[in-house]
Scaffold this motif. Structure first.
Motif, PDB file in Angstrom:
ATOM      1  N   GLN A  55       7.016  -9.088  -9.594  1.00 41.76           N
ATOM      2  CA  GLN A  55       5.794  -9.709 -10.075  1.00 41.76           C
ATOM      3  C   GLN A  55       6.118 -10.489 -11.343  1.00 41.76           C
ATOM      4  O   GLN A  55       7.102 -10.211 -12.021  1.00 41.76           O
ATOM      5  N   HIS A  59       3.399  -4.956 -16.701  1.00 43.87           N
ATOM      6  CA  HIS A  59       2.130  -4.500 -17.261  1.00 43.87           C
ATOM      7  C   HIS A  59       2.319  -4.256 -18.760  1.00 43.87           C
ATOM      8  O   HIS A  59       3.338  -3.711 -19.190  1.00 43.87           O
ATOM      9  N   HIS A 139      -3.312   3.073 -11.120  1.00 41.61           N
ATOM     10  CA  HIS A 139      -3.325   1.788 -10.421  1.00 41.61           C
ATOM     11  C   HIS A 139      -3.859   0.649 -11.276  1.00 41.61           C
ATOM     12  O   HIS A 139      -3.948  -0.483 -10.789  1.00 41.61           O
ATOM     13  N   GLU A 140      -4.187   0.931 -12.518  1.00 39.23           N
ATOM     14  CA  GLU A 140      -4.397  -0.182 -13.442  1.00 39.23           C
ATOM     15  C   GLU A 140      -3.090  -0.940 -13.634  1.00 39.23           C
ATOM     16  O   GLU A 140      -3.089  -2.106 -14.012  1.00 39.23           O
ATOM     17  N   HIS A 141      -1.988  -0.259 -13.357  1.00 40.01           N
ATOM     18  CA  HIS A 141      -0.662  -0.875 -13.423  1.00 40.01           C
ATOM     19  C   HIS A 141      -0.367  -1.547 -12.083  1.00 40.01           C
ATOM     20  O   HIS A 141       0.394  -1.036 -11.264  1.00 40.01           O
ATOM     21  N   VAL A 142      -0.999  -2.693 -11.851  1.00 41.91           N
ATOM     22  CA  VAL A 142      -0.708  -3.453 -10.632  1.00 41.91           C
ATOM     23  C   VAL A 142       0.730  -3.949 -10.699  1.00 41.91           C
ATOM     24  O   VAL A 142       1.499  -3.849  -9.745  1.00 41.91           O
ATOM     25  N   SER A 143       1.101  -4.500 -11.837  1.00 46.82           N
ATOM     26  CA  SER A 143       2.515  -4.645 -12.162  1.00 46.82           C
ATOM     27  C   SER A 143       2.864  -3.428 -13.023  1.00 46.82           C
ATOM     28  O   SER A 143       1.977  -2.708 -13.470  1.00 46.82           O
ATOM     29  N   ASN A 215       6.172  -0.956  -4.809  1.00 47.63           N
ATOM     30  CA  ASN A 215       5.482  -2.079  -5.439  1.00 47.63           C
ATOM     31  C   ASN A 215       4.386  -2.621  -4.532  1.00 47.63           C
ATOM     32  O   ASN A 215       3.299  -2.995  -5.007  1.00 47.63           O
ATOM     33  N   HIS A 218       1.245  -0.710  -4.960  1.00 45.38           N
ATOM     34  CA  HIS A 218       0.450  -1.092  -6.131  1.00 45.38           C
ATOM     35  C   HIS A 218      -0.325  -2.382  -5.878  1.00 45.38           C
ATOM     36  O   HIS A 218      -1.356  -2.618  -6.511  1.00 45.38           O
ATOM     37  N   LEU A 219       0.157  -3.198  -4.945  1.00 41.85           N
ATOM     38  CA  LEU A 219      -0.542  -4.429  -4.593  1.00 41.85           C
ATOM     39  C   LEU A 219      -1.589  -4.195  -3.506  1.00 41.85           C
ATOM     40  O   LEU A 219      -2.643  -4.828  -3.507  1.00 41.85           O
ATOM     41  N   ASP A 220      -1.284  -3.302  -2.572  1.00 43.99           N
ATOM     42  CA  ASP A 220      -2.203  -2.962  -1.480  1.00 43.99           C
ATOM     43  C   ASP A 220      -2.309  -1.443  -1.424  1.00 43.99           C
ATOM     44  O   ASP A 220      -1.436  -0.765  -0.880  1.00 43.99           O
ATOM     45  N   GLU A 221      -3.377  -0.911  -1.979  1.00 44.53           N
ATOM     46  CA  GLU A 221      -3.505   0.532  -2.169  1.00 44.53           C
ATOM     47  C   GLU A 221      -3.773   1.302  -0.886  1.00 44.53           C
ATOM     48  O   GLU A 221      -3.870   2.533  -0.909  1.00 44.53           O
TER      49      GLU A 221
END
Length: 240
Positions: A55, A59, A139-143, A215, A218-221
């Protein structure tokens, strides 16, 4: 167990004779060390790996994440103390095998069993009401960044630890196997939260839970709930 011994049994005897204040100090020291080791490993790989970031940016580091990550260290220490209590009260028995073959098989068994249990635990953490109360912060940490592995609700940390203790209550794993597994777990978690793919692309075909694999979660939960492998996601239709 409490007699004087040499070799591995001698080291186990030392821990058996620990007082509870000594256990508290030991659990905190070892977990702080592992926390710093994970951060150092993340930074080292991030600085030396030439692969393109997964990414665009990491984050950002926040004060709340720092404090939560430190509280995760405390929770891990409590899990270790719980394990020590169960061991000293004979709920957990620790083997002393030093056979390479036995240790290898036990580590593989721990990885597969824990991967399966963590798959269901992780899947449950994404149920809407559980996610809102517990798992959403992670999951606030998308990156990601070097704290992402430790940005967990205390119930998640303790829940994972209790799963591990239940597994240890079911079989007398060698202390070496347990130690190797825990180190793999830490390293795998650190690598899984990198912002660069650590593994060769071919590892996806080997059912390995690569950096890209986590990773993508984190992009698609709704996908990729496994940790060490992609076996269970492929089996249950949640692989991406």
């Amino acid at each position: 167990m409490i007699s004087n011994g040499t070799g591995l049994s001698g080291y186990i005897t030392i821990f058996w004779q620990f007082s509870w204040p000594e256990w508290v100090v030991f659990s905190l020291v070892i977990n702080v060390f592992l926390y710093l080791f994970s951060i150092g490993l993340y930074i080292f790989i991030d600085k030396t790996c030439r692969k393109k970031p997964l990414q665009e940016t990491d984050h950002s580091i926040t004060t709340s994440d720092l404090f939560l990550s430190l509280f995760t260290v405390v929770c891990n220490s409590l899990v270790l103390l719980t394990g020590a209590f169960l061991w000293k009260n004979k709920w957990i028995e620790i083997g002393e095998s030093m056979s390479v073959g036995v240790i290898f098989l036990e580590v593989v068994a721990l990885l597969l069993f824990m991967d399966l249990f963590m798959y269901f635990f992780h899947y449950a953490a994404h149920l809407p009401w559980v996610y809102k109360m517990l798992h959403g912060k992670h999951h606030e940490h998308v990156s990601t960044n070097f704290l992402s592995l430790f940005v967990l609700h205390p119930f998640e940390t303790i829940g994972f630890g209790l799963m591990m203790l239940v597994v240890l209550m079911g079989y007398d794993f060698s202390v070496i196997s347990i130690s190797v597994y825990l180190m793999i777990n830490l390293i795998w978690g650190t690598i899984g939260h990198l912002n660069r793919e650590f593994f060769p692309a071919s590892f996806d075909k080997l059912l390995v839970g690569t950096t890209r694999f986590h990773n993508q979660h984190h992009l698609d939960e709704t996908k990729n709930f496994g940790f060490y492998t992609s076996i269970w996601d492929r089996l249950f239709g949640t692989y991406r």
